[in-house]
Design a protein around this motif. Structure first.
Motif, PDB file in Angstrom:
ATOM      1  N   HIS A 125      -8.068   9.728   0.316  1.00 41.25           N
ATOM      2  CA  HIS A 125      -8.380   9.854  -0.873  1.00 41.25           C
ATOM      3  C   HIS A 125      -7.883   8.473  -2.188  1.00 41.25           C
ATOM      4  O   HIS A 125      -8.861   8.988  -2.864  1.00 41.25           O
ATOM      5  CB  HIS A 125      -7.627  11.072  -1.360  1.00 41.25           C
ATOM      6  N   GLY A 126      -6.618   8.117  -2.004  1.00 38.79           N
ATOM      7  CA  GLY A 126      -6.299   6.990  -2.952  1.00 38.79           C
ATOM      8  C   GLY A 126      -6.989   6.055  -3.076  1.00 38.79           C
ATOM      9  O   GLY A 126      -7.165   5.510  -3.792  1.00 38.79           O
ATOM     10  N   GLN A 127      -7.681   5.571  -1.965  1.00 40.20           N
ATOM     11  CA  GLN A 127      -8.230   4.167  -1.284  1.00 40.20           C
ATOM     12  C   GLN A 127      -9.644   4.833  -2.226  1.00 40.20           C
ATOM     13  O   GLN A 127      -9.952   3.727  -2.894  1.00 40.20           O
ATOM     14  CB  GLN A 127      -8.303   4.178   0.167  1.00 40.20           C
ATOM     15  N   GLU A 128     -10.511   5.672  -1.924  1.00 40.30           N
ATOM     16  CA  GLU A 128     -11.544   6.455  -2.604  1.00 40.30           C
ATOM     17  C   GLU A 128     -11.022   6.417  -4.154  1.00 40.30           C
ATOM     18  O   GLU A 128     -12.327   5.081  -4.980  1.00 40.30           O
ATOM     19  CB  GLU A 128     -11.849   7.533  -2.108  1.00 40.30           C
ATOM     20  N   GLN A 167      -0.051   3.787  10.197  1.00 40.15           N
ATOM     21  CA  GLN A 167      -0.848   5.181  10.833  1.00 40.15           C
ATOM     22  C   GLN A 167      -1.543   6.028   9.877  1.00 40.15           C
ATOM     23  O   GLN A 167      -0.378   6.333   9.188  1.00 40.15           O
ATOM     24  CB  GLN A 167       0.360   5.473  11.809  1.00 40.15           C
ATOM     25  N   ASN A 168      -2.811   6.100  10.174  1.00 36.44           N
ATOM     26  CA  ASN A 168      -3.126   7.797   9.148  1.00 36.44           C
ATOM     27  C   ASN A 168      -3.436   7.544   7.901  1.00 36.44           C
ATOM     28  O   ASN A 168      -3.490   8.505   7.129  1.00 36.44           O
ATOM     29  CB  ASN A 168      -2.223   9.172   9.918  1.00 36.44           C
ATOM     30  N   GLY A 169      -3.594   6.269   7.351  1.00 34.26           N
ATOM     31  CA  GLY A 169      -3.707   5.475   6.400  1.00 34.26           C
ATOM     32  C   GLY A 169      -5.371   5.219   5.444  1.00 34.26           C
ATOM     33  O   GLY A 169      -5.750   6.475   5.243  1.00 34.26           O
ATOM     34  N   VAL A 170      -4.940   4.222   5.233  1.00 35.87           N
ATOM     35  CA  VAL A 170      -6.447   3.713   4.890  1.00 35.87           C
ATOM     36  C   VAL A 170      -7.827   3.519   5.954  1.00 35.87           C
ATOM     37  O   VAL A 170      -7.021   3.207   7.017  1.00 35.87           O
ATOM     38  CB  VAL A 170      -6.318   2.109   3.750  1.00 35.87           C
ATOM     39  N   THR A 171      -8.570   2.925   5.873  1.00 37.00           N
ATOM     40  CA  THR A 171      -9.579   3.118   6.738  1.00 37.00           C
ATOM     41  C   THR A 171      -9.540   1.312   7.477  1.00 37.00           C
ATOM     42  O   THR A 171      -8.840   0.977   6.450  1.00 37.00           O
ATOM     43  CB  THR A 171     -11.051   3.777   6.189  1.00 37.00           C
ATOM     44  N   VAL A 201      -0.223  -7.683   4.017  1.00 36.00           N
ATOM     45  CA  VAL A 201      -0.419  -6.338   3.604  1.00 36.00           C
ATOM     46  C   VAL A 201       1.014  -5.488   3.964  1.00 36.00           C
ATOM     47  O   VAL A 201       0.723  -5.752   5.130  1.00 36.00           O
ATOM     48  CB  VAL A 201      -1.504  -6.003   4.268  1.00 36.00           C
ATOM     49  N   GLN A 202       1.164  -5.400   2.796  1.00 32.25           N
ATOM     50  CA  GLN A 202       2.169  -4.047   3.718  1.00 32.25           C
ATOM     51  C   GLN A 202       1.679  -2.836   4.254  1.00 32.25           C
ATOM     52  O   GLN A 202       0.516  -2.225   3.285  1.00 32.25           O
ATOM     53  CB  GLN A 202       3.284  -3.485   2.729  1.00 32.25           C
ATOM     54  N   MET A 203       1.683  -1.690   5.376  1.00 27.60           N
ATOM     55  CA  MET A 203       0.478  -1.271   5.848  1.00 27.60           C
ATOM     56  C   MET A 203       0.684  -0.283   5.521  1.00 27.60           C
ATOM     57  O   MET A 203       1.547   0.788   5.528  1.00 27.60           O
ATOM     58  CB  MET A 203       0.914  -1.264   7.373  1.00 27.60           C
ATOM     59  N   LEU A 207       1.333  -0.974  -0.196  1.00 27.98           N
ATOM     60  CA  LEU A 207       0.180   0.039   0.294  1.00 27.98           C
ATOM     61  C   LEU A 207       0.501   1.347  -0.298  1.00 27.98           C
ATOM     62  O   LEU A 207       0.306   2.701  -0.364  1.00 27.98           O
ATOM     63  CB  LEU A 207      -1.219   0.017   1.601  1.00 27.98           C
ATOM     64  N   GLY A 208       2.264   1.027   0.173  1.00 25.89           N
ATOM     65  CA  GLY A 208       3.259   2.775   0.009  1.00 25.89           C
ATOM     66  C   GLY A 208       2.738   3.714   1.476  1.00 25.89           C
ATOM     67  O   GLY A 208       1.752   3.249   2.240  1.00 25.89           O
ATOM     68  N   ASP A 209       2.217   4.499   1.099  1.00 30.41           N
ATOM     69  CA  ASP A 209       1.502   5.706   1.376  1.00 30.41           C
ATOM     70  C   ASP A 209       0.237   5.828   0.690  1.00 30.41           C
ATOM     71  O   ASP A 209      -0.101   7.186   1.107  1.00 30.41           O
ATOM     72  CB  ASP A 209       2.577   6.659   1.481  1.00 30.41           C
ATOM     73  N   LEU A 210      -0.675   5.251   1.106  1.00 30.21           N
ATOM     74  CA  LEU A 210      -1.995   5.531   0.339  1.00 30.21           C
ATOM     75  C   LEU A 210      -2.096   5.575   1.219  1.00 30.21           C
ATOM     76  O   LEU A 210      -2.449   4.968   2.809  1.00 30.21           O
ATOM     77  CB  LEU A 210      -2.387   3.602   0.058  1.00 30.21           C
ATOM     78  N   PHE A 211      -3.110   7.342   1.087  1.00 29.86           N
ATOM     79  CA  PHE A 211      -4.210   7.624   2.235  1.00 29.86           C
ATOM     80  C   PHE A 211      -5.878   7.567   1.880  1.00 29.86           C
ATOM     81  O   PHE A 211      -6.717   7.225   0.443  1.00 29.86           O
ATOM     82  CB  PHE A 211      -4.342   8.671   2.539  1.00 29.86           C
TER      83      PHE A 211
END
Length: 106
Positions: A11-14, A37-41, A30-32, A5-9
Motif C-alpha cells: 500500500h505504501g509502495q503504491e 519478506q512480504n514487503g514491496v513487490t 537497498v535495505q529490504m 525501505l523500512g517496513d514499506l508494504f
C-alpha cells in the motif's frame, strides 16, 4: 546510493509511486522492505535495480525456518524475495544473521 525501505508494504509502495517518478527509486544498495519478506513487490525492486541488499533478517527468517521445522517450512516470504534478487543478478547480500558488517563508502 542507498534506499532504505523500512517496513514499506504494497500500500505504501503504491502511494509513493503515485507521487514520485520511478527513476528516483534507482539505488545501488537497498535495505529490504519488511525484513525482506512480504514487503514491496518484485516490480518495485525491478525499479530499484540494486547491486547489493541489506537484510534485517535473523537466521530463522532468512531460511524461513520456524524453530525445529526445517528450511523453507514457515509462512515467511524471504526465500521468494531472495529468489527475486538472484534472478535480478544481485550477488552481494549483507544479512544481520551474519553479525556486524561495516560498509565503507569512501
Amino acid at each position: 546510493t542507498i534506499l532504505f525501505l523500512g517496513d514499506l508494504f504494497v500500500h505504501g509502495q503504491e502511494a509513493i509511486l503515485k507521487k514520485q517518478p520511478p527513476e528516483v527509486f534507482k539505488a545501488d544498495v537497498v535495505q529490504m522492505a519488511h525484513h525482506g519478506q512480504n514487503g514491496v513487490t518484485r516490480e518495485f525492486y525491478d525499479l530499484v535495480k540494486p547491486t547489493a541488499c541489506l537484510w534485517c533478517a535473523p537466521d530463522w527468517l532468512w531460511d524461513n525456518n520456524p524453530p525445529g521445522q526445517g528450511s523453507d517450512t514457515g509462512p515467511w516470504k524471504t526465500i521468494q524475495t531472495r529468489a527475486w534478487m538472484n534472478e535480478m543478478g544481485v550477488r552481494k547480500h549483507y544479512i544481520i544473521k551474519d553479525g556486524l558488517i561495516k560498509l565503507d563508502f569512501t
